[in-house]
Design an enzyme around this catalytic site. Sequence first.
Site, PDB file in Angstrom:
ATOM      1  N   GLU A  45       0.420  -0.702  -0.272  1.00  0.00           N
ATOM      2  CA  GLU A  45       0.128   0.276   0.072  1.00  0.00           C
ATOM      3  C   GLU A  45       0.864   1.267  -0.347  1.00  0.00           C
ATOM      4  O   GLU A  45       2.279   1.136   0.307  1.00  0.00           O
ATOM      5  CB  GLU A  45      -0.916  -0.463   1.540  1.00  0.00           C
ATOM      6  N   CYS A  54      -1.875  -4.363  -5.514  1.00  0.00           N
ATOM      7  CA  CYS A  54      -2.117  -5.703  -5.219  1.00  0.00           C
ATOM      8  C   CYS A  54      -1.193  -7.230  -4.850  1.00  0.00           C
ATOM      9  O   CYS A  54      -0.423  -6.983  -5.805  1.00  0.00           O
ATOM     10  CB  CYS A  54      -3.778  -6.489  -6.272  1.00  0.00           C
ATOM     11  N   GLU A  56      -1.758  -9.817  -6.127  1.00  0.00           N
ATOM     12  CA  GLU A  56      -1.639 -10.924  -7.189  1.00  0.00           C
ATOM     13  C   GLU A  56      -0.873 -10.122  -8.690  1.00  0.00           C
ATOM     14  O   GLU A  56      -0.055 -11.045  -9.266  1.00  0.00           O
ATOM     15  CB  GLU A  56      -3.026 -11.460  -7.708  1.00  0.00           C
ATOM     16  N   CYS A  87      -9.624  -8.544  -7.266  1.00  0.00           N
ATOM     17  CA  CYS A  87     -10.361  -7.160  -7.902  1.00  0.00           C
ATOM     18  C   CYS A  87     -10.439  -7.180  -9.217  1.00  0.00           C
ATOM     19  O   CYS A  87      -9.766  -8.272  -9.377  1.00  0.00           O
ATOM     20  CB  CYS A  87      -9.249  -6.125  -7.316  1.00  0.00           C
ATOM     21  N   CYS A  90      -7.416  -7.070 -11.078  1.00  0.00           N
ATOM     22  CA  CYS A  90      -6.451  -8.473 -10.851  1.00  0.00           C
ATOM     23  C   CYS A  90      -7.209  -9.986 -11.561  1.00  0.00           C
ATOM     24  O   CYS A  90      -6.615 -10.498 -12.470  1.00  0.00           O
ATOM     25  CB  CYS A  90      -6.019  -8.962  -9.454  1.00  0.00           C
TER      26      CYS A  90
HETATM   27  N1  THU Z   1      -5.466  -6.373  -1.930  1.00  0.00           N
HETATM   28  C1  THU Z   1      -4.939  -7.791  -2.920  1.00  0.00           C
HETATM   29  O1  THU Z   1      -3.546  -7.671  -2.714  1.00  0.00           O
HETATM   30  N2  THU Z   1      -5.702  -8.486  -3.531  1.00  0.00           N
HETATM   31  C2  THU Z   1      -6.701  -9.513  -3.097  1.00  0.00           C
HETATM   32  O2  THU Z   1      -7.150  -9.747  -4.537  1.00  0.00           O
HETATM   33  C3  THU Z   1      -8.260  -8.132  -3.024  1.00  0.00           C
HETATM   34  C4  THU Z   1      -7.353  -6.525  -1.889  1.00  0.00           C
HETATM   35  C5  THU Z   1      -5.377  -5.441  -0.954  1.00  0.00           C
HETATM   36  C6  THU Z   1      -5.213  -4.085  -1.463  1.00  0.00           C
HETATM   37  C7  THU Z   1      -5.435  -3.332  -0.297  1.00  0.00           C
HETATM   38  O3  THU Z   1      -3.778  -3.567   0.027  1.00  0.00           O
HETATM   39  C8  THU Z   1      -6.015  -4.046   0.404  1.00  0.00           C
HETATM   40  O4  THU Z   1      -6.263  -5.537  -0.358  1.00  0.00           O
HETATM   41  C9  THU Z   1      -7.662  -3.850   0.800  1.00  0.00           C
HETATM   42  O5  THU Z   1      -8.454  -3.686  -0.071  1.00  0.00           O
END
Ligand code: THU
Length: 132
Positions: A45, A54, A56, A87, A90
């Site tokens: 983040e 993310c 993925e 998401c 991804c």
């Molecule tokens: N996030 C992922 O890394 N992968 C997912 O499949 C869903 C969401 C992360 C993004 C963000 O840092 C946190 O989860 C909350 O949305």
Amino acid sequence: MPTDDPLLQAARAVRDHAYAPYSGFKVGAAVRTVSGAIFVGCNVENVAYPEGTCAEAGAIAAMVAAGEQKIAAVAVIADSPAPVPPCGGCRQKLAEFAEGSTTVTLATTGGEQRQISVADLLPGAFSTVHME
Ligand code: THU
């Protein structure tokens, strides 16, 4: 998949490295390629929220940087009440490097699992066919 499957173990292990001070939601992802190699990623983040990436996306970037491009299996894990689906962005990223039939295993740190294909994650995916 068994909880001791190397792909799931890799996703679980890399999740510990996630940088998620804003959401507090750590995610780990692992992709296995057709060669059998495993690449991992975690969410990273940023104080400028949209700049976060993310798990993925990180795993896919590591795979491509290593010279591989064909995903055979995917595992994603988070500490959530139910397995968290990738998401939208991804899903499109996975579709770029996987077959529609490729299985994505979504897992919770508590041991719950759900399996879904890339095609079912992203029905009607935008592809090169649409640019002909
Ligand atoms: N996030 C992922 O890394 N992968 C997912 O499949 C869903 C969401 C992360 C993004 C963000 O840092 C946190 O989860 C909350 O949305």
